[in-house]
Design a protein around this motif. Sequence first.
Motif, PDB file in Angstrom:
ATOM      1  N   HIS A   1      45.282 -10.629  26.441  1.00 52.33           N
ATOM      2  CA  HIS A   1      46.446 -11.339  26.983  1.00 52.33           C
ATOM      3  C   HIS A   1      46.080 -12.827  27.054  1.00 52.33           C
ATOM      4  CE1 HIS A   1      50.278 -11.093  29.456  1.00 52.33           C
ATOM      5  NE2 HIS A   1      50.027 -12.371  29.262  1.00 52.33           N
TER       6      HIS A   1
ATOM      7  N   ALA B   1      49.805 -13.589  23.815  1.00 51.68           N
ATOM      8  CA  ALA B   1      50.913 -13.326  24.741  1.00 51.68           C
ATOM      9  C   ALA B   1      52.206 -13.926  24.185  1.00 51.68           C
ATOM     10  CB  ALA B   1      50.606 -13.911  26.117  1.00 51.68           C
TER      11      ALA B   1
ATOM     12  N   MET C   1      53.104 -11.027  21.011  1.00 45.56           N
ATOM     13  CA  MET C   1      52.874  -9.585  20.838  1.00 45.56           C
ATOM     14  C   MET C   1      54.094  -8.715  21.152  1.00 45.56           C
ATOM     15  SD  MET C   1      50.425  -8.368  19.263  1.00 45.56           S
ATOM     16  CE  MET C   1      49.069  -9.502  19.449  1.00 45.56           C
ATOM     17  N   ALA C   2      54.970  -9.185  22.046  1.00 43.08           N
ATOM     18  CA  ALA C   2      56.186  -8.396  22.313  1.00 43.08           C
ATOM     19  C   ALA C   2      57.060  -8.383  21.064  1.00 43.08           C
ATOM     20  CB  ALA C   2      56.957  -8.983  23.492  1.00 43.08           C
TER      21      ALA C   2
ATOM     22  N   GLY D   1      57.959  -0.468  18.409  1.00 40.78           N
ATOM     23  CA  GLY D   1      57.082  -0.028  19.495  1.00 40.78           C
ATOM     24  C   GLY D   1      57.468  -0.647  20.822  1.00 40.78           C
ATOM     25  N   LEU D   2      56.595  -0.441  21.815  1.00 38.65           N
ATOM     26  CA  LEU D   2      56.845  -0.933  23.162  1.00 38.65           C
ATOM     27  C   LEU D   2      55.582  -1.617  23.656  1.00 38.65           C
ATOM     28  CD1 LEU D   2      58.533   2.378  24.143  1.00 38.65           C
ATOM     29  CD2 LEU D   2      59.729   0.198  24.126  1.00 38.65           C
ATOM     30  N   ILE D   3      55.764  -2.504  24.623  1.00 43.91           N
ATOM     31  CA  ILE D   3      54.595  -3.270  25.068  1.00 43.91           C
ATOM     32  C   ILE D   3      54.496  -3.300  26.586  1.00 43.91           C
ATOM     33  CG2 ILE D   3      55.845  -5.493  25.084  1.00 43.91           C
ATOM     34  CD1 ILE D   3      53.175  -6.757  24.019  1.00 43.91           C
ATOM     35  N   ASP D   4      53.263  -3.295  27.084  1.00 43.12           N
ATOM     36  CA  ASP D   4      52.985  -3.606  28.480  1.00 43.12           C
ATOM     37  C   ASP D   4      51.874  -4.636  28.503  1.00 43.12           C
ATOM     38  OD1 ASP D   4      54.729  -1.797  30.165  1.00 43.12           O
ATOM     39  OD2 ASP D   4      53.907  -0.387  28.705  1.00 43.12           O
ATOM     40  N   THR D   5      51.955  -5.541  29.467  1.00 49.85           N
ATOM     41  CA  THR D   5      51.054  -6.693  29.447  1.00 49.85           C
ATOM     42  C   THR D   5      50.277  -6.806  30.756  1.00 49.85           C
ATOM     43  OG1 THR D   5      52.776  -8.108  30.336  1.00 49.85           O
ATOM     44  CG2 THR D   5      52.673  -7.938  27.945  1.00 49.85           C
ATOM     45  N   HIS D   6      49.367  -7.783  30.797  1.00 50.37           N
ATOM     46  CA  HIS D   6      48.532  -8.024  31.989  1.00 50.37           C
ATOM     47  C   HIS D   6      47.826  -6.746  32.440  1.00 50.37           C
ATOM     48  CE1 HIS D   6      49.363 -12.175  32.668  1.00 50.37           C
ATOM     49  NE2 HIS D   6      50.666 -11.995  32.707  1.00 50.37           N
TER      50      HIS D   6
ATOM     51  N   GLN E   1      46.393   5.812  30.558  1.00 51.27           N
ATOM     52  CA  GLN E   1      47.176   5.231  31.650  1.00 51.27           C
ATOM     53  C   GLN E   1      46.635   3.829  31.890  1.00 51.27           C
ATOM     54  OE1 GLN E   1      46.410   7.970  34.839  1.00 51.27           O
ATOM     55  NE2 GLN E   1      47.866   9.493  34.075  1.00 51.27           N
TER      56      GLN E   1
ATOM     57  N   ARG F   1      48.141  -2.295  36.174  1.00 57.72           N
ATOM     58  CA  ARG F   1      48.534  -3.707  36.191  1.00 57.72           C
ATOM     59  C   ARG F   1      49.185  -4.039  37.531  1.00 57.72           C
ATOM     60  NH1 ARG F   1      53.824  -5.933  33.583  1.00 57.72           N
ATOM     61  NH2 ARG F   1      53.111  -7.357  35.177  1.00 57.72           N
TER      62      ARG F   1
ATOM     63  N   LEU G   1      50.614   2.898  34.941  1.00 53.59           N
ATOM     64  CA  LEU G   1      51.763   3.328  34.157  1.00 53.59           C
ATOM     65  C   LEU G   1      51.335   4.000  32.863  1.00 53.59           C
ATOM     66  CD1 LEU G   1      52.029   0.989  31.772  1.00 53.59           C
ATOM     67  CD2 LEU G   1      52.939  -0.329  33.655  1.00 53.59           C
ATOM     68  N   ALA G   2      52.276   4.667  32.259  1.00 51.48           N
ATOM     69  CA  ALA G   2      52.016   5.352  30.992  1.00 51.48           C
ATOM     70  C   ALA G   2      53.276   5.301  30.146  1.00 51.48           C
ATOM     71  CB  ALA G   2      51.612   6.802  31.264  1.00 51.48           C
ATOM     72  N   ARG G   3      53.110   5.509  28.854  1.00 49.38           N
ATOM     73  CA  ARG G   3      54.267   5.636  27.949  1.00 49.38           C
ATOM     74  C   ARG G   3      53.955   6.727  26.945  1.00 49.38           C
ATOM     75  NH1 ARG G   3      58.291   1.174  27.831  1.00 49.38           N
ATOM     76  NH2 ARG G   3      57.330  -0.663  28.763  1.00 49.38           N
TER      77      ARG G   3
ATOM     78  N   HIS H   1      61.954  -4.045  27.686  1.00 48.46           N
ATOM     79  CA  HIS H   1      62.651  -3.871  26.403  1.00 48.46           C
ATOM     80  C   HIS H   1      64.137  -3.603  26.647  1.00 48.46           C
ATOM     81  CE1 HIS H   1      59.019  -3.633  23.842  1.00 48.46           C
ATOM     82  NE2 HIS H   1      58.469  -3.252  24.968  1.00 48.46           N
TER      83      HIS H   1
ATOM     84  N   GLN I   1      60.806 -13.222  24.441  1.00 48.56           N
ATOM     85  CA  GLN I   1      60.349 -12.961  23.065  1.00 48.56           C
ATOM     86  C   GLN I   1      61.211 -11.897  22.400  1.00 48.56           C
ATOM     87  OE1 GLN I   1      56.155 -11.719  22.148  1.00 48.56           O
ATOM     88  NE2 GLN I   1      55.844 -12.881  24.000  1.00 48.56           N
TER      89      GLN I   1
ATOM     90  N   THR J   1      60.595   5.581  27.842  1.00 49.46           N
ATOM     91  CA  THR J   1      59.418   6.445  28.072  1.00 49.46           C
ATOM     92  C   THR J   1      58.388   5.847  29.038  1.00 49.46           C
ATOM     93  OG1 THR J   1      57.846   5.803  26.306  1.00 49.46           O
ATOM     94  CG2 THR J   1      59.645   7.308  25.673  1.00 49.46           C
TER      95      THR J   1
ATOM     96  N   SER K   1      56.624   5.455  32.355  1.00 51.00           N
ATOM     97  CA  SER K   1      56.557   6.240  33.586  1.00 51.00           C
ATOM     98  C   SER K   1      55.448   5.695  34.466  1.00 51.00           C
ATOM     99  CB  SER K   1      56.299   7.710  33.260  1.00 51.00           C
ATOM    100  OG  SER K   1      55.038   7.837  32.637  1.00 51.00           O
TER     101      SER K   1
END
Lengths: 341, 271
Positions: free
Chosen positions: A98, A103, A106-107, A115-120, A131, A134, A145-147, B105, B144, B233, B235
């Motif tokens: 990050h 940063a 990447m989103a 796809g999907l993103i989570d940061t920090h 898992q 953050r 969190l999880a995806r 998103h 973004q 998705t 969670s």
Amino acid sequence: MEKILVLAHADDSGASLTRHSLETVTAGQQLAAKLGAELAIGIVGGEAATLAKTLPSTGAKLLAISGEAFKQARYATDAAACEALSRAAAATIVLAPHSARFARVMAGVAHRLGGLIDTHIGTIGGDAAPQASRWFYRQRIEAILARSARPWFLLVDAGSYAAFAGEAGGAAVEAITVETPAVRTTVSGFRAPKQDEQTIRPDAKLLFVAGAGWTKKQPDGQTHVEEAGKLILGFLHGSGASLGSSKSLVDQGSEGNSVLPFLTHLNQVGQTGATPRHPKGLATCCHGEEPHVVGWRFIGQRRAISLDPNCGWTRGKADVVYIADAFQVVAKLNELLAAKK
Amino acid sequence: MPHALQIVVCAGIVPDPLQTLEPATTPAGPGIKNEMVLPAVLDPWAASALYEAAELVKKNPGSKLWLVSLGPKAKLQQVMMTVAQKVAFELVPVDGPIGGFTDAHATAAVLAEAIAAIPALDKTRLLIFGGWESATRGAGVTLQLIGERLGITEQFQGVDQIDLREDGSFEVLERVEGGKHQVSVCTAAPAVLGWATGNLAEPRNNPQIGMANMRTVMPALMRAKQVKLDANTLSYVSVSLPKQQRETRVEKEMTPEAIAAEIVEWIGKDN
Ligand SMILES: Cc1cc2nc3c(=O)[nH]c(=O)nc-3n(C[C@H](O)[C@H](O)[C@H](O)COP(=O)(O)OP(=O)(O)OC[C@H]3O[C@@H](n4cnc5c(N)ncnc54)[C@H](O)[C@@H]3O)c2cc1C
């Protein structure tokens, strides 16, 4: 089975990967080992063979994007490069530092790959399914969190993992080609804020946080702003500390009051500032949740100097609070540090 | 020569940063205890974006400013009462959930759709502004994603300054590591700029601006479209307050000399 890609980028010199990138390599190795997943490392931003020289011992597949246009940190080119690397690796999980550079893009990259993103992200745990931990609400609430959707992009915060250190050796790097996208942005370099000297040192062992008390009326009924400035700079010189500030102190500058000339908003810690990582922190002339709780979130050992014996925010947050006049203490500190040199 | 810009500022609403927050479980997943009754403010970094946008609009006659905000209608109305006193804008409200635990998103998809639906938007003059991170989720990804959805690939994050030039190009300062700014020049709009603090103080309340704004704000709120946000998705395994409470040693009697000596010893130690 998951396929993990770590994205890494060069530092400003272009000759090595950033430390933060190497920390993310460690995160990728640990995750790949736990999941029994394949690991690839994708490199952006310079001469691939030079940048990858310590990576062969990871055993990961190495991919790189080279070319003049990809050396600069810029959205259009970095997004194209990271997109191409992610596609080439067919990754289901992409880890990247990050950093300001990644940063920024990447989103967008995650979106292009569906796809999907989570940061920090702090740490990545979990068993069969990863898992990620953050903070939310500016470092006040923590969550795991999880995806289930893939590809899943995770931007890992600096200081969360040890930097990977490998023996230098000849690296076999697969060159990934990508068309240079149309760009309308030229990066011309870096500018330090208008200040007498650089006071932000991310690698310093100590964060020195200055609060608004430094510019307030003191027991003699007067303000001593000039003296405060000299004492703080003297301490930074003597100790090599990085300078953080409360919002109240930096904000004085824009309201036309006399204020410490070397401070800018980049120094601000707290909810609307930074939450830097340093092993130790010393807060002076501060009161309140922002500098102590949020600004200190990622600080290891913490001490404070304050005139206010009832400041509830230091209690439970600092290891030691000295109820004393910071002008007197820092003057003495500077004498001792000078004598030590 | 001034350039007539179209600036869209995306700004959410967040609990006032001075409130104590406590996580709670809601039917929609994790949330904040009493979220709907906590005093709310315009997200601070997005507020910087709004003030910077207003300044650009002022300096470039013919320019226009929209404020796109997603939040529960009642909360939006409450926050707009204050924000509308500060700078002139046209509100594009979207009625939906707030909070840090929603998926960025999904938020971005809703906001991009709201922007695309603004009548007579001219992409060649469009600047999309917002905060580089929110004070709730703090992910730094929403703008973004909006940019990608609208096909804008000139993007900047952690912006503290924009200088518009004669030829319509602009220089941008973005925060990077080590207390520096990266300097870039972009030839023209459209572009996305996620703002950090910027250089402007919060404008003073101006009742005239407030009255003019409220004439359009209220009808816009009445018409606000209601949306649901997809979790995509995402969670949560756990959501909690940090527990570490330190044993604080409070030293009231030490002399400055003794304190200084102790601190020097402390900072000299390796750990
Ligand atoms: C939307 C919003 C966002 C915010 N974001 C931030 C943020 O990111 N960061 C942040 O810091 N704040 C932030 N704040 C402000 C925050 O709430 C506090 O107002 C601020 O942190 C207080 O700053 P301070 O501790 O420097 O000053 P003060 O509260 O004025 O405290 C000064 C202290 O100095 C002590 N003092 C005075 N003289 C001496 C001396 N000689 N020796 C020792 N001690 C002395 C006094 O006893 C007092 O405790 C935000 C506020 C809002 C509304």
